[in-house]
Scaffold this active site. Structure first.
Site, PDB file in Angstrom:
ATOM      1  N   ARG A  23     -11.318 -15.083  -9.581  1.00 42.23           N
ATOM      2  CA  ARG A  23     -10.652 -16.490  -9.715  1.00 42.23           C
ATOM      3  C   ARG A  23     -11.437 -16.875  -8.105  1.00 42.23           C
ATOM      4  O   ARG A  23     -11.302 -16.281  -7.065  1.00 42.23           O
ATOM      5  CB  ARG A  23      -9.265 -16.373  -9.266  1.00 42.23           C
ATOM      6  N   CYS A  30      -1.731 -14.512 -17.259  1.00 47.77           N
ATOM      7  CA  CYS A  30      -1.929 -13.437 -16.259  1.00 47.77           C
ATOM      8  C   CYS A  30      -0.980 -13.492 -15.054  1.00 47.77           C
ATOM      9  O   CYS A  30      -0.788 -13.145 -13.868  1.00 47.77           O
ATOM     10  CB  CYS A  30      -3.399 -13.681 -15.423  1.00 47.77           C
ATOM     11  N   ARG A  36       8.693 -21.407  -6.407  1.00 46.84           N
ATOM     12  CA  ARG A  36       8.952 -20.020  -6.576  1.00 46.84           C
ATOM     13  C   ARG A  36       9.007 -18.996  -5.469  1.00 46.84           C
ATOM     14  O   ARG A  36       9.545 -17.838  -5.600  1.00 46.84           O
ATOM     15  CB  ARG A  36       7.459 -19.636  -7.233  1.00 46.84           C
ATOM     16  N   ARG A  77      -8.071 -12.012  -7.567  1.00 54.98           N
ATOM     17  CA  ARG A  77      -7.713 -12.714  -6.571  1.00 54.98           C
ATOM     18  C   ARG A  77      -8.714 -12.480  -5.636  1.00 54.98           C
ATOM     19  O   ARG A  77      -8.707 -11.351  -5.211  1.00 54.98           O
ATOM     20  CB  ARG A  77      -6.156 -12.568  -6.113  1.00 54.98           C
ATOM     21  N   ASN A 134       3.344 -17.966 -13.055  1.00 52.66           N
ATOM     22  CA  ASN A 134       3.783 -18.003 -11.736  1.00 52.66           C
ATOM     23  C   ASN A 134       4.017 -19.580 -11.636  1.00 52.66           C
ATOM     24  O   ASN A 134       5.046 -20.179 -11.141  1.00 52.66           O
ATOM     25  CB  ASN A 134       3.383 -17.226 -10.924  1.00 52.66           C
ATOM     26  N   ASP A 135       3.005 -20.267 -11.439  1.00 50.25           N
ATOM     27  CA  ASP A 135       2.764 -21.452 -11.048  1.00 50.25           C
ATOM     28  C   ASP A 135       3.417 -22.647 -12.150  1.00 50.25           C
ATOM     29  O   ASP A 135       3.985 -23.392 -11.787  1.00 50.25           O
ATOM     30  CB  ASP A 135       1.699 -21.948 -10.350  1.00 50.25           C
ATOM     31  N   GLU A 141      -2.042 -23.714 -14.593  1.00 52.39           N
ATOM     32  CA  GLU A 141      -0.898 -23.695 -13.831  1.00 52.39           C
ATOM     33  C   GLU A 141      -0.256 -24.987 -13.708  1.00 52.39           C
ATOM     34  O   GLU A 141       1.197 -25.140 -13.283  1.00 52.39           O
ATOM     35  CB  GLU A 141      -1.431 -23.146 -12.604  1.00 52.39           C
ATOM     36  N   HIS A 149       0.598  -1.388   0.021  1.00 51.23           N
ATOM     37  CA  HIS A 149      -0.084  -0.056   0.003  1.00 51.23           C
ATOM     38  C   HIS A 149       0.765   1.220  -0.079  1.00 51.23           C
ATOM     39  O   HIS A 149       0.708   2.192  -0.828  1.00 51.23           O
ATOM     40  CB  HIS A 149      -0.923   0.018   1.229  1.00 51.23           C
TER      41      HIS A 149
HETATM   42  C1  PEP Z   1       0.283 -17.685 -11.374  1.00 53.41           C
HETATM   43  O1  PEP Z   1       0.408 -18.649 -10.716  1.00 53.41           O
HETATM   44  O2  PEP Z   1       0.790 -17.216 -12.323  1.00 53.41           O
HETATM   45  C2  PEP Z   1      -1.083 -16.675 -10.985  1.00 53.41           C
HETATM   46  C3  PEP Z   1      -1.435 -15.607 -11.679  1.00 53.41           C
HETATM   47  O3  PEP Z   1      -1.514 -17.210  -9.800  1.00 53.41           O
HETATM   48  P1  PEP Z   1      -0.881 -16.727  -8.351  1.00 53.41           P
HETATM   49  O4  PEP Z   1       0.244 -15.946  -8.356  1.00 53.41           O
HETATM   50  O5  PEP Z   1      -2.010 -16.032  -7.410  1.00 53.41           O
HETATM   51  O6  PEP Z   1      -0.501 -18.036  -7.631  1.00 53.41           O
HETATM   52 MG    MG Z   2      -0.841 -19.522  -9.456  1.00 51.96          MG
END
Ligand code: PEP
Ligand code: MG
Length: 753
Positions: free
Chosen positions: A510, A680, A643, A474, A632-633, A609, A367
């Protein structure tokens, strides 16, 4: 210089002989390199001979020179791929240019005073396939370099490689390179910009002075009064602040915390156990912070700073150290240095005097960072022990665009920063010009740009920049902040508010992605060996079906009379998706029977993912309305790389053929099936990665809102078809990373990255 000239000038054998004797001497590596560059400059009659050494993180450090300004040694750094020297390291090939200043890769480093030199030749120093550095010569007169000279440099380069291969060079790395009180410290720039000023160290509230209370009732009263005062103070801060309108919502979480019954009850309970109000606040603060610190999800962890800020504020009031509404005075041109900082703490200061901020901890979605961004204050974070490295009143230059903090900067550094500031200004002016323009490539391909959000303030960051929708909403955060499972009514309110804030733009909700590191305190936790691959996300909500049903019910009600988009996370096989979708349809039926208003349309998608879904695409694509790839996942599971583990998280580059091929495969399959597909994960918000994704064929990206301007500029300056053809070839290589190759491509093709 021609062949004979070289022969006249020097005997190669003589040079090698001198070199051998230098290598055999018992002197330090620094001395040896100093003598080698001097020997080469003299014998080859070059005006400059320099040796650059590769440092961790792909940085080339000027290690020894004869001819450039000696002060630049250990002070000049180039990234691999940056400048001619970086180019030599990147291409792993010798380079000779007659007019260095005209070369597209040329970068001027003022501290080297290399203005006078026209021509440059250099060779990489390679050992066991690793580039250990670069050896280069320069001349004042414009000239060409003979093949023999390059060969000689290569031979010397091989000797140096052998010599350096055995050494552990002792000079500090580029993370903190010190020369006579001057220092350059490297962190992560979160808010671009440049600043100059004197440091002021932010101090947090100390531990409670008195721990044990005599009178529980008085302490409880004190706590309630302090809470009221803090609430008034935050409200006042809002009216006083330039942060207004929707942006003021940033403090909603604050006001929510202040009134949070669970938090207050915990503090009252601590008082009842015999503590003073002050000690009770501290105890509960520490407990909550510790609980949140266990979570590796940065999004959740960042909320610690808000809690801490609020608790410190409360403690200050309990000790009567603050009068409501006081502004902390600052000297002009202040660079605020802190371990961490909450948004209200920032606004406690006279912010008209703050030119820059340096933090030990911090990240994009904190923030405080959001507030600082709205105030346009450059910010760097991620510098360990910053409050110990920097002392009160130190002279500081900040280059937040690169993430550099210069302690006691030299005049040359100041000149360079001022030039770069000008350049940056032009770049931002360019982003601003594009503000209302769509993200369309030079060859006319439209790309939909969306944002990732999870709190109302995320939507505010995006304000002022055009975006198409919210590609990922999210929903975990309200669950994590609550003391008990939020009921359907509460959830409906939250989601409805998000829909209103989206102002008619599509928003993809989501379902709960809880488990792994995101723990609900009120939910029984199972100890798992590998929680990231454990009972989490859709696996958990399918097993605890009421949780999923309540959330789906809330989505349906929140989107009454509007369009509803829902996606499920961590789906690993089609059956899971079908089961989740069936649950959604049951909830729709239930709402119908109840006589409630329904959404006008419902689109259901899944995140990709888990790699197993890639091999079920044919079937999956018949069932879904859209796909969103969570890189990311996906990267975590594709590379089997946790990660959140700092030892390995950047071991594999997402810009590498294996991941890019997987993404292309999904993208092509979706295109063939006519199913919209978006990315995303974090990579969609980095300019170079975004360009690569569009090159692969993606037409929709969802990112951190702060990235919109730069990603759009990159897309508008690229040619999709050209890059696609180039990438297709690059994907066939076995390269560990295509990052440098793509950077060079972008530079050569005028892509703004
Ligand atoms: C991802 O895994 O790329 C994703 C967008 O979800 P999060 O980062 O919330 O796990
Ligand atoms: Mg994810």
């Amino acid at each position: 210089m021609d062949r004979n000239h070289l022969h006249d000038m020097v005997s190669v054998r003589q040079i090698m002989k001198s070199l051998r004797s230098l290598v055999a001497q018992d002197i330090s590596t620094q001395d040896r390199l100093d003598r080698i560059v001097t020997l080469l400059a003299q014998r080859l009659r070059m005006d400059v001979c320099s040796c650059y050494i590769t440092r961790p993180g792909g940085i080339l450090e000027l290690y020894a020179t004869c001819g450039l300004d000696a002060k630049a040694v250990h002070e000049t750094f180039l990234r691999i791929g940056e400048g001619l020297i970086g180019e030599i390291a990147l291409q792993r090939r010798p380079l000779a240019v007659e007019d260095a200043w005209q070369h597209t890769s040329f970068v001027y480093k003022p501290e080297t005073k290399e203005k006078a030199f026209k021509s440059l030749a250099g060779v990489p120093i390679i050992r066991s396939n690793r580039v250990l550095g670069v050896l280069a010569v320069q001349t004042k007169q414009k000239q060409s370099f003979s093949a023999e000279l390059i060969e000689l440099l290569e031979t010397v380069g091989m000797v140096l490689a052998e010599m350096l291969g055995e050494q552990q060079l002792k000079t500090p790395t580029a993370k903190a390179v010190s020369t006579g009180g001057r220092q350059r410290i490297e962190g992560t720039g979160l808010i671009d910009g440049f600043a100059l000023g004197k440091s002021v160290i932010h101090k947090r509230t100390e531990s409670a002075v008195q721990v044990l209370a005599k009178d529980t009732v008085t302490e409880t009263q004190k706590l309630r009064q302090a809470l009221n005062r803090v609430e008034r103070e935050v409200n006042k801060m809002l009216t006083r602040s330039r942060i207004s309108g929707d942006q003021a919502d940033i403090f909603e979480t604050y006001l929510m915390f202040i009134k949070d019954k669970g938090w207050i009850a915990k503090m009252v309970k601590a008082i009842e156990s015999g503590l003073t109000a002050d000690a009770a606040v501290q105890k509960v603060r520490d407990e909550i912070s510790a609980r949140m610190a266990l979570m590796t999800d940065p999004y959740i962890r960042e909320r610690i700073h808000d809690f801490n800020d609020l608790a410190s504020r409360l403690m200050r009031h309990l000790r009567r150290q603050t009068k409501s509404g006081d502004v902390i005075r600052l000297p002009k041109n202040t660079i605020l240095v802190a371990q961490n900082l909450g948004p209200a703490e920032l606004l406690d200061y006279d912010r008209t005097k703050i030119k820059g901020i340096i933090l030990e901890e911090g990240s994009q979605t904190m923030h405080m960072v959001i507030v600082a961004r709205s105030l346009n204050i450059p910010l760097i974070c991620g510098i360990k022990n910053v409050c110990r490295i920097i002392a009160e009143g130190d002279s500081i230059a900040l280059d937040a665009t690169r993430g550099y903090v210069y302690l006691n900067p030299s005049d040359e550094t100041l000149d360079e920063l001022s030039n770069r500031a000008q350049h940056q200004k032009k770049l931002h002016a360019r982003y601003a010009q594009m503000k209302e323009l769509p993200a369309v490539t030079k060859d006319g391909i439209s790309v939909s740009l969306n944002i990732n959000a999870g709190l109302s303030q995320d939507l505010m960051v995006a304000e002022g920049t055009f975006f198409d929708g919210i590609g990922l909403y999210r929903t975990e955060l309200p669950f994590m902040l609550a003391d008990d499972l939020p009921d359907v009514k509460n959830q409906t309110t939250t989601y409805h508010k998000a829909i209103l804030q989206a102002r008619g733009k599509p928003i993809v909700f989501r379902t709960l992605d809880i488990g792994s590191d995101k723990v609900l305190p009120y939910f029984q936790r199972h100890v798992e060996e590998n929680p990231a691959m454990g009972w989490r996300s859709i696996r958990m909500t399918l097993d605890r079906r009421a949780l999923l049903r309540n959330q789906l019910r809330a989505f349906i009600r929140a989107a009454a009379d509007r369009e509803l988009r829902i996606m499920f996370p961590m789906i690993a096989n089609v059956e899971e998706f079908l089961e989740a979708k069936k649950t959604l349809m049951m909830e729709v039926e239930r709402e119908k029977r109840r006589g409630g208003k329904l959404p006008v349309s419902i689109k259901v998608g899944t995140m990709i993912e888990v790699p197993s879904l890639i091999f079920q695409l044919e079937r999956l694509l018949r069932e879904v309305d859209f796909i969103s790839i969570g890189t990311n996942d996906l990267a975590q599971f594709l590379y089997a790389t946790d990660r959140g583990n700092p030892l390995i998280w950047n071991r594999y580059d997402p810009l590498s053929p294996p991941l890019l091929k997987a993404l292309k495969y999904i993208c092509d399959a979706c295109q063939q099936a006519g199913v919209p597909c978006s990315v995303c994960g974090e990579m969609a918000g980095r300019s170079l990665e975004a360009v690569a994704l569009v090159g692969l064929g993606f037409r929709s990206l969802s990112m951190n809102p702060a990235a919109l301007g730069a990603v759009k500029a990159a897309i508008r300056t690229m040619d999709q078809a050209q890059l696609e053809a180039y990438l297709t070839k690059q994907l066939q290589t076995s390269s560990h990373s295509l990052r440098e190759t793509l950077k060079t491509y972008a530079q050569d093709h005028g892509i703004l990255i």
